[in-house]
Design an enzyme around this catalytic site. Sequence first.
Site, short mmCIF file in Angstrom:
data_model
loop_
_atom_site.label_atom_id
_atom_site.label_comp_id
_atom_site.label_asym_id
_atom_site.label_seq_id
_atom_site.Cartn_x
_atom_site.Cartn_y
_atom_site.Cartn_z
CD GLU A 133 7.29 13.58 12.58
OE1 GLU A 133 7.02 14.33 11.61
OE2 GLU A 133 8.38 12.99 12.69
N GLY A 192 13.19 10.97 8.17
CA GLY A 192 14.59 11.21 7.82
C GLY A 192 15.39 11.61 9.03
CE LYS A 231 9.31 16.62 10.33
NZ LYS A 231 9.64 15.20 10.46
CG LEU A 232 5.74 24.56 9.10
CD1 LEU A 232 4.79 25.69 9.54
CD2 LEU A 232 6.88 25.13 8.25
CE LYS A 233 12.07 18.53 12.88
NZ LYS A 233 11.79 17.23 13.50
CB SER A 285 12.04 18.37 7.88
OG SER A 285 11.97 18.70 9.24
CE LYS A 288 12.61 10.18 11.75
NZ LYS A 288 12.86 11.05 12.92
CG ASN A 309 11.43 16.46 16.98
OD1 ASN A 309 11.46 17.36 16.14
ND2 ASN A 309 11.71 15.21 16.67
CG ASP A 312 8.50 16.29 14.12
OD1 ASP A 312 8.09 15.92 15.23
OD2 ASP A 312 9.50 15.78 13.55
CG ASP A 360 9.95 10.35 14.60
OD1 ASP A 360 10.56 9.28 14.65
OD2 ASP A 360 10.51 11.43 14.28
#
Length: 369
Positions: free
Chosen positions: A214, A291, A161-163, A135, A263, A191, A189, A239
């Site tokens: 995500e 994670g 995975k790119l935030k 990530s 998770k 968030n 992702d 997630d």
Amino acid sequence: MKLERVEIVHVAIPLVTPFRTSFGTMTTKDTFLLHLVTDVAEGWSEFAADPEPLYCSEFVAGAEIVLRDFLIPRMAALPHLTTAVLADALAGIKGHELAKAALETALLDAELRSYGMPLATYLGAVRDRVPAGVSVGIKDSIPELLDDVERYLAEGYVRIKLKIEPGWDVGPVRAVRDRFGDALPLQVDANTAYTLADAEQLRRLDEFGLLLIEEPLEENNLHAHALLQQRLRTPVCLDESLHHARDTAAAIALDACRVVNVKPARVGGYLEARRVHDVARAHGVPVWCGGMLETGVGRAPNLALAALPGCTLPGDTSASARYFAEDITEPFVLVDGHLPVPDGPGIGIAPLPDALRRFTRERRDLYAA
Ligand code: SMG
Ligand code: MG
């Protein structure tokens, strides 16, 4: 088994580089371990959340109180202590999945050690090593991002995975595709950083052939994620919005999620994580293990979960060196883009006494018989 002692060990371990997401920047892994002692065996676990409730509503100081005042007394009152009856005993306490997961995992570790079984065997793992994804946090510039991705690929990571967040989405994704090609397994992702009003911007990501996007929208809003999925070719992965097998089933039924990030901490432990996996697999929905920047104590059991048959995408199960110059356990080292699934009894690992001493800030008994 009889419960003799539950000790909480607060630890702080510096990260090798700051990790920035849409909700904040972390520079230290600051959490606690639980050390549970029974008459027959001992177990360890790691609390997955942070000092501040930014990723989820739980946080370090709050979880200590919940464990001390509500969860551990219910555990200690059980006449026969096993993981088979623990979740029911804790069910009267609403929510607090991450605190419950820490307690259940420490008990599961002790229980499996008492009869010499690895967690991977207990869960039904079908692999002895798992492919590792990484990530990559939000950066100040695209060149900095490309340098990071290049380094991780050179280390062997098999998926990136790119935030992302508003203002840091299409640009970085295009730059990574241009530089590293269309064959690179790539996902993003958010968030929870977007709203449905951003659907057109998120649709621009469709042209990059991402594995998934995500948690783009607000937590727990399955309806909004389903509406977004109707407008995207990129599969939506949840997630933060998935807390147990039941809401996972609902999300799949609503087409709010075509990929599942499991998770164990977020769903209350490894037993529920196995059920989440089973529900998704039964629907043909790919699963991968997420994670929380775990130390080796949290990473080891995640590797066991990642070895289940339905975990068909690489997880955020990166090597110790991704975050830590020195881990609190024997480090997990990438070999050919994979990490080994621990094969010792229980979670298969324990903190190294010397490293634990140096990273410990405080230790207290939450329970002593
Ligand atoms: O363990 O490599 C890891 C972290 C992976 O990005 C990661 N986790 O939303 O999936 C996620 C985040 C949650 C933690 S961000 C502080
Ligand atoms: Mg996530």
